[in-house]
Each structure stands twice: as structure tokens, then as C-alpha cells.
Design an enzyme around this catalytic site. Sequence first.
Site, PDB file in Angstrom:
ATOM      1  N   THR A  30      62.483   7.619  64.903  1.00 37.06           N
ATOM      2  CA  THR A  30      62.911   6.240  64.653  1.00 37.06           C
ATOM      3  C   THR A  30      64.420   6.145  64.848  1.00 37.06           C
ATOM      4  O   THR A  30      64.927   5.088  65.217  1.00 37.06           O
ATOM      5  CB  THR A  30      62.545   5.796  63.216  1.00 37.06           C
ATOM      6  OG1 THR A  30      62.893   6.855  62.315  1.00 37.06           O
ATOM      7  CG2 THR A  30      61.082   5.484  63.092  1.00 37.06           C
TER       8      THR A  30
ATOM      9  N   LYS B 135      63.270  20.142  67.048  1.00 38.73           N
ATOM     10  CA  LYS B 135      64.222  19.079  67.414  1.00 38.73           C
ATOM     11  C   LYS B 135      65.340  19.633  68.300  1.00 38.73           C
ATOM     12  O   LYS B 135      66.101  18.878  68.893  1.00 38.73           O
ATOM     13  CB  LYS B 135      64.787  18.426  66.156  1.00 38.73           C
ATOM     14  CG  LYS B 135      63.706  17.688  65.345  1.00 38.73           C
ATOM     15  CD  LYS B 135      64.294  17.099  64.075  1.00 38.73           C
ATOM     16  CE  LYS B 135      63.250  16.492  63.141  1.00 38.73           C
ATOM     17  NZ  LYS B 135      62.807  15.150  63.554  1.00 38.73           N
TER      18      LYS B 135
ATOM     19  N   HIS C  33      51.571  11.596  60.665  1.00 37.96           N
ATOM     20  CA  HIS C  33      52.940  11.614  61.193  1.00 37.96           C
ATOM     21  C   HIS C  33      53.307  12.909  61.888  1.00 37.96           C
ATOM     22  O   HIS C  33      54.463  13.099  62.258  1.00 37.96           O
ATOM     23  CB  HIS C  33      53.961  11.413  60.070  1.00 37.96           C
ATOM     24  CG  HIS C  33      53.918  10.072  59.422  1.00 37.96           C
ATOM     25  ND1 HIS C  33      54.684   9.012  59.842  1.00 37.96           N
ATOM     26  CD2 HIS C  33      53.198   9.617  58.372  1.00 37.96           C
ATOM     27  CE1 HIS C  33      54.450   7.962  59.068  1.00 37.96           C
ATOM     28  NE2 HIS C  33      53.544   8.300  58.166  1.00 37.96           N
TER      29      HIS C  33
ATOM     30  N   LYS D 122      69.677  14.158  62.605  1.00 35.60           N
ATOM     31  CA  LYS D 122      68.283  14.224  62.181  1.00 35.60           C
ATOM     32  C   LYS D 122      68.111  15.504  61.379  1.00 35.60           C
ATOM     33  O   LYS D 122      69.024  16.326  61.337  1.00 35.60           O
ATOM     34  CB  LYS D 122      67.346  14.233  63.381  1.00 35.60           C
ATOM     35  CG  LYS D 122      67.756  15.220  64.496  1.00 35.60           C
ATOM     36  CD  LYS D 122      66.848  15.133  65.703  1.00 35.60           C
ATOM     37  CE  LYS D 122      67.181  14.016  66.639  1.00 35.60           C
ATOM     38  NZ  LYS D 122      66.195  12.954  66.692  1.00 35.60           N
ATOM     39  N   ARG D 123      66.943  15.669  60.749  1.00 34.16           N
ATOM     40  CA  ARG D 123      66.694  16.930  60.071  1.00 34.16           C
ATOM     41  C   ARG D 123      66.845  18.094  61.038  1.00 34.16           C
ATOM     42  O   ARG D 123      66.584  17.953  62.235  1.00 34.16           O
ATOM     43  CB  ARG D 123      65.272  16.935  59.461  1.00 34.16           C
ATOM     44  CG  ARG D 123      65.147  16.122  58.214  1.00 34.16           C
ATOM     45  CD  ARG D 123      66.092  16.596  57.137  1.00 34.16           C
ATOM     46  NE  ARG D 123      65.622  17.844  56.557  1.00 34.16           N
ATOM     47  CZ  ARG D 123      65.089  17.951  55.351  1.00 34.16           C
ATOM     48  NH1 ARG D 123      64.965  16.891  54.570  1.00 34.16           N
ATOM     49  NH2 ARG D 123      64.700  19.116  54.880  1.00 34.16           N
TER      50      ARG D 123
ATOM     51  N   LYS E 230      67.018   3.276  66.768  1.00 27.81           N
ATOM     52  CA  LYS E 230      68.249   2.705  66.193  1.00 27.81           C
ATOM     53  C   LYS E 230      69.401   2.844  67.182  1.00 27.81           C
ATOM     54  O   LYS E 230      70.217   1.931  67.341  1.00 27.81           O
ATOM     55  CB  LYS E 230      68.584   3.406  64.867  1.00 27.81           C
ATOM     56  CG  LYS E 230      67.534   3.163  63.783  1.00 27.81           C
ATOM     57  CD  LYS E 230      67.675   4.103  62.591  1.00 27.81           C
ATOM     58  CE  LYS E 230      66.410   4.043  61.739  1.00 27.81           C
ATOM     59  NZ  LYS E 230      66.334   5.127  60.738  1.00 27.81           N
TER      60      LYS E 230
HETATM   61  O1  H53 Z   1      57.821  10.834  60.472  1.00 28.05           O
HETATM   62  C1  H53 Z   1      58.469   9.859  61.257  1.00 28.05           C
HETATM   63  C2  H53 Z   1      58.351  10.184  62.727  1.00 28.05           C
HETATM   64  C3  H53 Z   1      58.816  11.601  63.010  1.00 28.05           C
HETATM   65  C4  H53 Z   1      58.120  12.574  62.070  1.00 28.05           C
HETATM   66  C5  H53 Z   1      58.347  12.149  60.642  1.00 28.05           C
HETATM   67  C6  H53 Z   1      57.749  13.038  59.596  1.00 28.05           C
HETATM   68  C7  H53 Z   1      58.456  13.225  58.422  1.00 28.05           C
HETATM   69  O2  H53 Z   1      59.634  12.640  58.246  1.00 28.05           O
HETATM   70  C8  H53 Z   1      57.902  14.009  57.406  1.00 28.05           C
HETATM   71  C9  H53 Z   1      56.686  14.604  57.552  1.00 28.05           C
HETATM   72  C10 H53 Z   1      55.987  14.426  58.721  1.00 28.05           C
HETATM   73  O3  H53 Z   1      54.799  15.002  58.857  1.00 28.05           O
HETATM   74  C11 H53 Z   1      56.516  13.638  59.739  1.00 28.05           C
HETATM   75  O4  H53 Z   1      58.602  13.882  62.268  1.00 28.05           O
HETATM   76  O5  H53 Z   1      58.549  11.928  64.350  1.00 28.05           O
HETATM   77  O6  H53 Z   1      59.113   9.261  63.452  1.00 28.05           O
HETATM   78  C12 H53 Z   1      57.868   8.515  60.923  1.00 28.05           C
HETATM   79  O7  H53 Z   1      56.611   8.378  61.470  1.00 28.05           O
END
Ligand code: H53
Length: 797
Positions: free
Chosen positions: A643, A541, A356, A535-536, A647
Site C-alpha cells: 500500500t 522486500k 494477506h 517498509k518493514r 501512496k
Molecule cells: O498486508 C498488506 C499488504 C502487504 C502484506 C501485509 C501483511 C501484513 O502487514 C501482516 C501480515 C501479513 O500476512 C500481510 O505483506 O503486501 O499490502 C495489506 O494487505
Amino acid sequence: MNIATLPTVSSDNLRDAILNHLAYSFGKTPEAAQTEDWRMALSFAIRDRMVEAWFAATRRTYEAGAKRVYYLSMEFLIGRLLEDGIVNLRLADQARAALTDLGLDYDAVLADEPDAALGNGGLGRLAACFLESLSTLSCPAMGYGIRYEHGLFRQSFQGGRQVESPETWLLQRHAWEFERPEARYRIGFGGEVREDRGRSVWTPSEQVDAEAFDTPIAGWQGKWVNTLRLWSAKAVAPFDLDSFNRGDFAAAAAPEALARTISRVLYPDDTTEQGKELRLKQEFFFTAAALRDILRRFDSEYDDLSQLPAKVAIQLNDTHPAIAGPELVRLLHDERGLPFDRAMEIAQGCLNYTNHTLLPEALESWHEGVFGKLLPRHLQIVDRIDDAHGKAHPSRSFSMRADSQVKMGELSFVMANRVNGVSALHTGLMKETVFAELHALHPDKIVNETNGVTPRRWLLSCNPRLSNLVTDTIGDGWVDDLERLKELESHVDDAGWRDRFAAAKRDNKADLSNWLAETQGVSVDPEAMFDIQIKRMHEYKRQHLNILEAIAHWQEIKDDPNAGWTPRIKIFAGKAAPGYFFAKDIIRLINDVARVVNADTATRDKLQVAFLPNYNVTLAERLIPAADLSEQISTAGKEASGTGNMKFALNGAPTVGTLDGANVEIREHVGADNFFLFGMTAPEVTERRMLDGHARAAIEADPRLARALDAIRDGTFSPDDPDRYAGIIENLAGHDYFLVCSDFTDYWRAQREVDAAYADPARWAGMAALNTARSGWFSSDRTIRGYMSDIWGAASL
Ligand code: H53
């Protein structure tokens, strides 16, 4: 019972069931019942209606001898479950009527449910969407994770600063889990390995029990129900009696203390690798319990372990459960006596790994000291896996054991049958960067499965106005066949239909602005453009790019207040990891800017800024349906997928965004005319970074950017402490790794295009409607179908 014929439920049936539970499950009369009692009684009444289908799904799976999918994830960001259950069982009208009949406020009862924040962000929410889609597709599956006592922290602001406090979802009652005291496994840590007649025997020095708690997850129409099984750590014995009798009360309580710490709290950071022993303990704890459970279930049906890959597909959600590789080999080799190579081969046939992130700081690796102390046998097995892999590929010098580390990404890759990325761009970059070497050795292993979101939660249930319009227009087949939203396209040119689309958005915005006024003390004009970034908090970001543009925008409005500006409210929400000080400074800066800008009577009917506290799934469900504009502005190459971006598009909010993650595919689907593109591409980013002084050059070239930075620097937003943001200024004007300055000018341009488009309501409504009509591909049903065919070899029953 035949699963296709669920009994119909009237609102009277439901009301009686609620009253029954109120009396017999909770011992309350209607007169004495509080909101929580009603919420629990309603939840039980709904849950009851899942149980038959749940049993039937299990029976069908056994009868068919079907392959099962196991989704191992440290995080399941499930949020509230009651409305999800009601909507999927198609009982929304009946439930509302039943509660109204009982003199209750339906929405208030639903809002009483705690938001289960057992995850940080995208990865955890994706796991939750996947579980729902797996059930909707009647794919036999089970999610495995940790039943954290405390999920992600609660965020509040003091003087604009983020303050964290523990989240306590388990202190409120909730209705969804079934405790399974009989599903309990002993998990060991530490100790030593000795050889006994050619076999390695691991004797751990510490032990805890993992006890299962099951939550039923119903798919659309309630026809199929899978299980989310979360492990809670329990002491192997209530206390150590010998120590107690010696008067050593601390030692007597040690087993209890160990158990409590393991499943006590979710790590609040998903972007830096922790390197903490407790984290590794959590990872091994839930993974080992899951594997034991999987093997027990397999043994109950089959007696030939070579059948395992045909009957079991295990998905590792990121590297957090990567220890599954060595643990499964250990179970098969040490405990079941299979030859090592055969054990490894079978494990590789079952395991798959989703990556991810490409952020180097987020890729897990463990120092062999920590790893070997906690999991001495596993360290030996990792070395043997590494050797075996090296021998099979003697031409390369690849190793997962460089610099005294165990590299979990590489370990997962080697132990997986398939490895997948989460968007087309990200998968391509995986092949070129982090996994280039392994990809060359295993060119067929990496596949792409672009993320998706469940349309049941993220349109049907969170946006009733828009979903009613969609259903009125094309029928309700879209709910589990989201590509049918395309049928809306032919209505977009119809001014009357477009007005209805725009009216749904306007009403959602009016609701949000009432809520903002009532609960946040923020007063906004629902006619203004609702520009949202949620978002976080992370530098990549680039919430700071957004706030810099807001400052420049404010300055320019002040220069010429009557220039016909398009009124906007910029809404932010998101949590920063408690130790990520730069991200916390960005939060404070946004709050400081909001205070100053919102107080400016000359500009505040044109521009406002709000940072909403405690972002969670529930808040997302409130904000996304009311959004006009979706901010997806990460540095290209950094966001694996996103994601939230999907949405927003689905709910009719066009994106202003970079060519990053799934934005690329969103733009392809909705059309370049309905997406506000700006910024450098991933290769341009790589190139620009090598250019000395790129930040200074960008600032010199853009007086707006220079002026916005000056305002931060001179204390315009922090008059009591002008140096407060010296760190941010230094970072941006200095090395600016995330290229905020270099992308600023183009971002400004794109935002003015947004203004112009929004100022033409018919044009905007058309763009927004096309975003909805063309977002059907981003359903997690499509994603899960992809996993089923490309990765798991699993079928719908
Ligand atoms: O995963 C999402 C992606 C997103 C990515 C996120 C993610 C985390 O929430 C936590 C750890 C990590 O390595 C990645 O930042 O881009 O959409 C689901 O795939």
C-alpha cells in the site's frame, strides 16, 4: 440534528471551545498550560464536533434496520488522529487561526500527539484506512481490536545496530477514547468440557474481562462517524482474597497478572507464525468479546437468529480472528441451542476472510495440544466443522486438521462466505497455490479486492502543497472521488502547470532536507533525487538488493567521478522483528555503508545513504510527499499487495519495481512509460529457483555485482570486523532464495534509466504528474465499495 447540516465553526468559536476545555476539562489557565494541555484542549474541541454526527449515524442505522459491517483486526495502525479529525471536519484553517490567535505554534501542537502504533505494517495500516473510508461512505461499521498498552517497539540505532525499547503511547494523554465500563464481557480459557443432557458445557479454568474503549472515526466532511472499539483486558476481581488471606500474595495477584499480559503488548512480527500461547489468547480474547458484543446488539433489535447473515457482516482481517468461526458456532449451538449444522450455516453466512500473504511461514497453524488446552470446546467444534465439510465433499480428502495442527487459513476459508486476496496477482496465486484444493471445491468463494489508501490522510493532509495545486486546478471534488485526478492529465503538457507541480515537490524536499539536518544530522542537497524505500525489513522486500546496487553505484562513481552522475540520496526506514537476525544484519549493513559512502568526499555530492530510525505512520507522512522515486522491489510473488507503493504514486513519485502485488496494477494505471520495471515475473521466479547454482551464475555474469559483494566481504564497510556480514554473503552467494543476485543486473539497468529520466526535469515532472493523475483508482473508497457490494451486501446510508 440533521446530519447533512453540520454547524459552521469559526476560528473564534474554536478558540473559545479550546479555552473552555483548557479550564474545565484540564483545570489549566493559558499561562500555566503546556503544549500537551493545549493539544488535549484542541483535541477535545474537535472531538466534541464529532459527537452529534456519531449519535446521528447510530440512530440512522437503527432506523434503517441496516446491515452492519464488523471489521475484526489484531492491528489498527492509526497513527496520530488529531490532524485527521481536523482535516475531515474541514476545520484546518480555523484551527490554525485559533491557535495562532492564542500565541501557539499550530504544527508543534499537532506534533505533540503520540503516534498510536497499534500495528506492525501494511495489514494494520490498511485496517485504519478502511475505517476512515467506511465512515466517508457512511457505511454502518465498527472496527474491533485490542487496546495494547504498548504498540510496536521504538527503534533506535547503536553502532548501526537496531535497538528496541518499549513504546509507551498510553503514558501520554490522548483525547480520542471513551471508556465504556458497561460494555464488559467475561472471556474464559482452558478448563474442560462435559456433556450435560446432550449439550456440551465448557467450564473455563481462567477468566478475564474485556472492557471496551471507543474511538470515533469521522469520515470526510464529518457527516458520518463510526466506532473503533478496542478491548482492554481487566481482572475479573481486583485480587483473590482467599489467597491473600493465606499469605500467598503471588496467587492473590494472579487474576490481575493474567489480565495485564493479555492486552499488554503487540506482537512485533507479522511474517512468522508465532505459535505462542499468549498470541492465541489475544486472538480469542478480542474475537470472543467482539462476537458477544455483535450478538448483544443484534438481540436488541431482532429475535430471530436466522436473520443474522442479513444484518451482520463480519470481516476477518487475516487469520488472526479465525477463531470467530468455531466461537460463533459455539455461541449459536451450545449457548443458543441451534442445531449444529444450522449454527454452522448461519456463521458461514456472516463471516468473510481476507488473506494477506502466501508466505508459508506466516500462515497460522496451531498445534492441537496448545489449542485444545486453551480452547478445549473449540477444538471439538473445529473437528466437527472439518467432518461436516468432509461429508459435504466426499470426493476430496481435504482436512484442516493435518499433522496434529489446526490450520487457521483453511478453517477461515471453510467458515467464510467470501474469501478475498488483496491484489489481482495475489488473488490469482491464492487460487493456484495455498487454496488450490479449496478453490476447486468452492470455485465462487475467492474474490479480489485490491487494496487502497485513504486520500484524506495520504494526499490532502500529508501533502498540502500538492493538494492545493490539485484543488486549484480541478476543484476539491477529488477528495472523496479520487478518480477525478484524471482531470489533471490535460494539464500535464502545460509547461507552466508542470513547473507548479515540480515546485510543490521541490518545496516538500526542501522541508524534508531541513528536517533531516535539524533532527538526524544528515545534510542533503534538495536538488538530488530522493530515492526512498520505507517498509518493514524483510528478505522478500529486498532492502539488500537496494543497498547492493548502492554499493555498486558508489564504486562506479569512484571509478569515474566526472561521468555526469545524477545526484541521489537513498533513504531507508523500517523496523525488523526483534528475533529476525538476518533482517537486523541488513539494517546494520545499510548503516555501515551509509557511514563509509557519506564520508567519501569524492562521491558524496553524487550519492548519499541514510537509514532513518523508528519508522512509523508519522514519518511516512513526512517522507512520501518528498519522494522522487519509490522502491518496490520485492521478489515477484511474495508481496501480497503493498500500500506504500500506492501512496508514493499518488504523491507523484514514480516506481522502480517488480511485477509483484499491486505494482502490477499501478503500472497498468500509470502507464508503462511512467514506471521503471525490472526483474523476473512470478512464474520466472519459480522456475529460476529450481535451477541449481543460480546465484553463483548471476554473480559470475555481472562483475558489478561480484565487486559489490567483494567489498562487503573484505570489510570495506566493517573494517573493525571484516567478517560481520559473512552470513549475508553466504546467503546471497549460496541458495539466495529471494533471488537478489538473479535480479541485480536488471535492477541496475532500471536504475540507470531512472538516472537518465531524472536528468531531464521536464520529462521527470511529466512522469511524476501522470503518476498522481492516474492513481485515483487506488483510493480505499474504491476498495471499500468493492467489499460492500461483492462481500458484505452492505449499503451506504
Ligand atoms: O498486508 C498488506 C499488504 C502487504 C502484506 C501485509 C501483511 C501484513 O502487514 C501482516 C501480515 C501479513 O500476512 C500481510 O505483506 O503486501 O499490502 C495489506 O494487505
